[in-house]
Design an enzyme around this catalytic site. Sequence first.
Site, PDB file in Angstrom:
ATOM      1  N   LYS A 279       0.822  -1.211   0.000  1.00 28.76           N
ATOM      2  CA  LYS A 279       0.000   0.000   0.000  1.00 28.76           C
ATOM      3  C   LYS A 279       0.858   1.263   0.000  1.00 28.76           C
ATOM      4  O   LYS A 279       0.449   2.285  -0.537  1.00 28.76           O
ATOM      5  CB  LYS A 279      -0.967  -0.005   1.190  1.00 28.76           C
ATOM      6  CG  LYS A 279      -2.106  -1.001   1.017  1.00 28.76           C
ATOM      7  CD  LYS A 279      -3.253  -0.721   1.971  1.00 28.76           C
ATOM      8  CE  LYS A 279      -4.399  -1.712   1.756  1.00 28.76           C
ATOM      9  NZ  LYS A 279      -5.452  -1.591   2.777  1.00 28.76           N
TER      10      LYS A 279
ATOM     11  N   LYS B  52      -6.257 -12.002  -7.979  1.00 33.76           N
ATOM     12  CA  LYS B  52      -7.486 -12.031  -7.189  1.00 33.76           C
ATOM     13  C   LYS B  52      -8.499 -11.001  -7.705  1.00 33.76           C
ATOM     14  O   LYS B  52      -8.121  -9.916  -8.128  1.00 33.76           O
ATOM     15  CB  LYS B  52      -7.088 -11.705  -5.737  1.00 33.76           C
ATOM     16  CG  LYS B  52      -8.208 -11.768  -4.732  1.00 33.76           C
ATOM     17  CD  LYS B  52      -7.673 -11.443  -3.334  1.00 33.76           C
ATOM     18  CE  LYS B  52      -8.765 -10.776  -2.509  1.00 33.76           C
ATOM     19  NZ  LYS B  52      -8.299 -10.292  -1.204  1.00 33.76           N
TER      20      LYS B  52
ATOM     21  N   LYS C  81     -11.769  -5.242  -5.592  1.00 31.27           N
ATOM     22  CA  LYS C  81     -12.681  -4.108  -5.777  1.00 31.27           C
ATOM     23  C   LYS C  81     -11.962  -2.889  -6.334  1.00 31.27           C
ATOM     24  O   LYS C  81     -12.589  -1.990  -6.866  1.00 31.27           O
ATOM     25  CB  LYS C  81     -13.430  -3.793  -4.489  1.00 31.27           C
ATOM     26  CG  LYS C  81     -12.597  -3.478  -3.275  1.00 31.27           C
ATOM     27  CD  LYS C  81     -13.509  -3.043  -2.123  1.00 31.27           C
ATOM     28  CE  LYS C  81     -13.423  -3.957  -0.913  1.00 31.27           C
ATOM     29  NZ  LYS C  81     -14.380  -3.627   0.133  1.00 31.27           N
TER      30      LYS C  81
END
Length: 332
Positions: free
Chosen positions: A115, A197, A200
């Site tokens: 991140k 994966k 979103k």
Amino acid sequence: MKKRVVYSAIQPSGIMTLGNYIGAVKNWHELQANDNNSCIFALADLHTITVRQDPDALRRNTKSFLALLLAAGIDPSSSVVYIQSHVHEHAELAWLLNCYTYVGEMNRMTQFKDKSAKHSDNINMGLMDYPVLMAADILLYDSDVVPVGVDQMQHLEIARDIAGRFNNSYGETFVVPTGQLTKTGAKIMSLQDPTAKMSKSDPNPNAVISVLDSADDIARKIKRAVTDSGSEIVYDVENKPGVSNLLTILASAEGATIEDEVKRFKGKMYGHLKVACAEAVVEMLRPFRERYDALIADEGALLAFARDGAAKAEQIAARTLARAKDKIGFVL
Ligand code: TRP
């Protein structure tokens, strides 16, 4: 006999993907159905602000995710369901635990590194502290079992380390939780890159199914899903990731096994698999969608569920926090 405390949480940001639904929320529903479990499920809104959130979107998403959980069968009369920021003990225990967590440990966290790279203009202290807040979530409820995806296992390990370290210094205070990987078969991959994966935050909307997508959108996205060379329908994640992903989705949606689906599609073509997969997902989500629409239309009732859940959560959390403060030597 004392019930097993099962604790998990989801961040109410962006959309709920088919991957979240099959991989996490459906699993929570099964855990709730087990009489030996006492389940606590949170919307981790405090975690969401480690990356910038638009205030209106955060409010909207938090209410929407609450309705999504209830629509998925999480029942506030048998599980505790609440919004993390409604229970101030989370932030308070996180501070205490911060003082028993090393900077070096947080620096090594894979998600923090990922991140930080992705949001290099906003590497805030909260982003680094994320696992400590998560440890506070878990430890406040004397949780025995924490179902998480594989990407959260490292954070779960840190929660165990922090609990153990505190107990070593002060005597038994926290229950050391056990992580439980959500079933591997239930990992849903991107429709456009089935080696990644379903996320979103994927910029390509065709890669992701939202549980609130229309039936037409779901059918279109599955029809366009990337498949593999060859034409045989087999489950082989290595060589046929696209077909394997469709088989996983289909089996999960129908509550069947992958082997059954493979048998059923022997000699058929990819197109047949896609049609069946789209139908199964639409059918699975139809009643869910109806319940969601009813829940989201009555905001007063929805927020009453949240307040009720927070009151139940706080009763437990306040006791654990007081126990920890006492051990540390705060005047109570
Ligand atoms: N970090 C988790 C995720 O993004 C959400 C979460 C927050 C959580 N607190 C938790 C999960 C406590 C399990 C237990 O998926």
